[in-house]
Design a protein around this motif. Structure first.
Motif, PDB file in Angstrom:
ATOM      1  N   HIS A   1       0.627  -1.151   0.190  1.00  0.00           N
ATOM      2  CA  HIS A   1       0.165   0.231  -0.423  1.00  0.00           C
ATOM      3  C   HIS A   1       1.420   1.639  -0.039  1.00  0.00           C
ATOM      4  N   TYR A   2       0.003   2.843  -0.194  1.00  0.00           N
ATOM      5  CA  TYR A   2       0.719   4.163  -0.349  1.00  0.00           C
ATOM      6  C   TYR A   2       1.143   4.334   1.249  1.00  0.00           C
ATOM      7  N   PHE A   3       2.106   5.346   1.021  1.00  0.00           N
ATOM      8  CA  PHE A   3       1.992   5.677   2.750  1.00  0.00           C
ATOM      9  C   PHE A   3       1.313   6.139   3.081  1.00  0.00           C
TER      10      PHE A   3
ATOM     11  N   MET B   1       1.701  -5.425  -7.429  1.00  0.00           N
ATOM     12  CA  MET B   1       1.673  -4.445  -8.003  1.00  0.00           C
ATOM     13  C   MET B   1       1.468  -3.151  -6.375  1.00  0.00           C
ATOM     14  N   GLY B   2       1.597  -2.109  -6.772  1.00  0.00           N
ATOM     15  CA  GLY B   2       1.582  -1.046  -5.416  1.00  0.00           C
ATOM     16  C   GLY B   2       1.390   0.519  -5.946  1.00  0.00           C
ATOM     17  N   ALA B   3       0.662   1.927  -5.271  1.00  0.00           N
ATOM     18  CA  ALA B   3       1.045   2.908  -5.869  1.00  0.00           C
ATOM     19  C   ALA B   3       2.116   3.556  -5.316  1.00  0.00           C
TER      20      ALA B   3
ATOM     21  N   VAL C   1       5.830  -7.083 -12.532  1.00  0.00           N
ATOM     22  CA  VAL C   1       5.581  -6.131 -11.242  1.00  0.00           C
ATOM     23  C   VAL C   1       4.973  -4.659 -11.956  1.00  0.00           C
ATOM     24  N   ILE C   2       3.984  -4.214 -11.324  1.00  0.00           N
ATOM     25  CA  ILE C   2       2.949  -2.967 -11.573  1.00  0.00           C
ATOM     26  C   ILE C   2       3.543  -1.772 -10.799  1.00  0.00           C
ATOM     27  N   PRO C   3       4.610  -0.828 -10.323  1.00  0.00           N
ATOM     28  CA  PRO C   3       4.280   0.254 -10.139  1.00  0.00           C
ATOM     29  C   PRO C   3       3.611   1.166 -10.835  1.00  0.00           C
ATOM     30  N   VAL C   4       2.970   2.035  -9.533  1.00  0.00           N
ATOM     31  CA  VAL C   4       1.984   2.468 -10.183  1.00  0.00           C
ATOM     32  C   VAL C   4       2.254   4.390  -9.440  1.00  0.00           C
ATOM     33  N   ILE C   5       2.415   5.336 -10.009  1.00  0.00           N
ATOM     34  CA  ILE C   5       2.499   6.657  -9.864  1.00  0.00           C
ATOM     35  C   ILE C   5       3.914   6.263  -8.442  1.00  0.00           C
ATOM     36  N   SER C   6       5.086   5.814  -9.105  1.00  0.00           N
ATOM     37  CA  SER C   6       6.242   5.623  -8.457  1.00  0.00           C
ATOM     38  C   SER C   6       8.027   5.728  -9.551  1.00  0.00           C
ATOM     39  N   SER C   7       8.548   6.133  -8.601  1.00  0.00           N
ATOM     40  CA  SER C   7      10.202   6.269  -9.361  1.00  0.00           C
ATOM     41  C   SER C   7      10.758   5.206  -8.477  1.00  0.00           C
TER      42      SER C   7
END
Lengths: 390, 390
Positions: free
Chosen positions: B65-67, B168-170, B191-197
């Motif tokens: 999960h996100y922050f 996969m995570g945002a 792998v699916i990284p979403v809105i992240s670098s």
């Protein structure tokens, strides 16, 4: 690079510039009445001038300043100064704002951030209220950008100037420029708002609130009543850190600091006392600045900017912009996080919609919003031509 | 719109979705050793699953999960829940992450923000240290995104899963996704990284510090030692306000709030007690969230994110990304202030440079970074195809 050096480099223009040494001057407006109808018995403010007013009195250019700035726009106070005023690269003999030709007037705003900076003269919450003999604190009237402009109108009258040849300012100085053109279209010939748009939108209102947030959390702030004790310098330093970061760009932070640690060998993953260099430098810049600034003044500036709608029309964001009928040059950059390029373009489109001439100049650079200060020289010849046009 | 309604609308997906009611489950790792070599005697964390693990054990998809998020990625706990999990629009029977086909595992991270949220199970500074009988406070080891991933490796082993079909995570979930692929390339298929670098750059490091800044100024924070007294809820609320604003966009703030005042007739220019609606709503959102969150956990999350470099290679930002050899789908948006589109494209270019297949999906929307959560459904069919590809 040491912080002081970094700041000097940030602000340094070419070596020559406005040659005579500059002196801060001051003026006072008695019983200054705000647009909200409050009376400030004594409004005392600083200003600087470069060049000479001609006999016709028609060669004066007004330079209002940005949020964290002051009236030191060009030149040096002494030969030893590390850096000249912030727009020295375009102000001086032979420069685009040519002091052989123009009389440049730069004015400290009321509630200026640098209330404790010896080179700033301002009136605000940190000033003694003559009626109580104590600092005004948060009882000082809430001011608007329009009030700032009205103090400049007062100076204009004292200097015997009927009409500005131009008004030009960056960021909050740009807001004052719009305000002049919208509210007093007969008192200026042309206007150059730089890195600023015609009203504070919700996004800017919210970010300005974020800027001020650390001050309100500092227990020393005490609801603004701190002049008898410790100032909320830690909160103010954090506030100034946010401003610095927001006014910059990822290109700058990434290029200048990368993932470096503040101290070699001191891994931020190992100890809370360790930190990253970018954070350390921003903290240092904030703290250095906080020592000569005033936290309440910061909050008053926030509120003044949040309230801004050019011309302060009731019920319309656009009316003030439509009231502008002098030629407009809008200088902006698309990398600006504070006043994004699209907001500036929208502002220009509204002004232009009833036939007012609008020129756009887009700055390039790696410093975001700050390019309007640091990178202004690239617009120099456009500014010169705009000022010279009949 | 009331805040609760607004949040419900923000998070609501289509009505149907993952149909069975969801239950939070928990797992414990004894003597969890961090990558920094510290031992946490008991690491207790929550997780949720949607769908069924097949006999071959090869249909499991991990969703970190996100922050500010937790393991509630889909479904509802009870029929009455106002909104389902945050990615419900793409997880469920027949949806792109099809729970008839896949076994979806979503895990609470250590130092999860919602330490006091009944739907979060986490271990961090707010947890009792079994060795002292008191909350760990700032003595809790500083963790990394790699540590988060290692807790998920522990769960994986407990569930009898050899290899994830996908991770996969945002946002921070995307960082964990990169970390899985860089560090444990044999333990996942894609792998699916979403809105992240691929790493935290100086700009992100600095903004993360700004996020945490209000907490450190709140006198109740007390260097992290507050579990016997008042929590620094005011500072935490301001921190959460900054996150909300930064994760959004000017299009949202301007469209939703404009220059409206918080209360009709209460002009912010007249009284310090008055404010703008955008500020009032953000303050309300921050305060609501703060009541179930923990300030130290926030700071631990900040530091974990600041430290992030995919694969944690010594001396190179790129090595971890080059170590990725499973197919990658990068989902991003150019309107993202937290992980700008160019940082994501640069990450993808590095991964791709040694032949690893990388697909980009650009999201459209008006919510900035948050579009990776709120607008993920528009990438649904691309995600489905990517998951189904041999």
């Amino acid at each position: 690079m040491r912080l002081t050096t970094m700041i000097a480099v940030m602000l340094a223009g070419p070596a020559a510039g406005y040659e005579p040494l500059v002196e801060k001057q001051e003026f006072t407006l008695e019983n200054f009445t705000t647009r909200g109808g409050e009376v400030i018995p004594e409004m005392r403010l600083g200003y600087e001038t470069y060049g000479k007013l001609n006999e016709a009195g028609d060669n004066a250019i007004l330079i209002p300043h940005y949020f964290s700035g002051n009236s030191h726009a060009a030149g040096k106070y002494s030969e030893d100064d590390a850096a000249p005023g912030y727009w020295d690269s375009i102000i001086g003999s032979g420069r685009p704002i040519d002091t052989d030709r123009y009389f440049v007037v730069s004015v400290d705003t009321p509630v200026n951030l640098g209330a404790h900076d010896p080179n700033v003269i301002t009136t605000g919450p940190a000033t003694i209220n003559p009626e109580t003999g104590k600092p005004w604190g948060m009882d000082f009237p809430i001011l608007t950008i329009g009030d700032f402009v009205d103090t400049q109108l007062g100076l204009m009258e004292q200097l015997g100037i009927e009409k500005w040849h131009a008004v030009m300012g960056a960021s909050m100085g740009g807001l004052q420029s719009y305000e002049w053109a919208a509210r007093y279209p007969d008192r200026l010939e042309r206007v150059i708002p730089v890195i600023s748009s015609g009203w504070a939108d919700a996004d800017l209102i919210a970010w300005l609130d974020v800027w001020g947030s650390p001050i309100r959390l500092d227990p020393n702030w005490n609801g603004g009543d701190y002049y008898d004790g410790e100032a909320p310098e830690a909160g103010l330093a954090q506030a100034l850190k946010i401003v610095t970061l927001h006014a910059n760009s990822a290109e700058w932070t990434n290029g200048a600091f990368g993932r470096d640690w503040a101290e070699e060998g001191a891994d931020p993953g190992e100890d809370w006392a360790n930190d990253y260099k970018v954070v350390d430098v921003l903290n240092g810049a904030g703290a250095a600045r906080a020592s000569v600034s005033d936290a309440n003044h910061f909050l008053y500036l926030v509120r003044a900017n949040q309230q801004f709608v050019a011309g302060h029309p009731e019920g319309s964001l656009y009316q003030g912009l439509l009231d502008i009928d002098v030629p407009v040059m809008l200088i902006h950059t698309d990398e600006d996080l504070v006043f994004p390029g699209n907001a500036v373009r929208e502002t220009g489109a509204i002004i232009k919609s009833d036939g007012t001439p609008v020129e756009f100049v887009e700055l390039e650079g790696t410093r975001g919003h700050l390019d309007g200060v640091l990178g202004i020289a690239q617009a120099g010849e456009r500014i010169r031509a705009f000022l010279e046009a009949e």
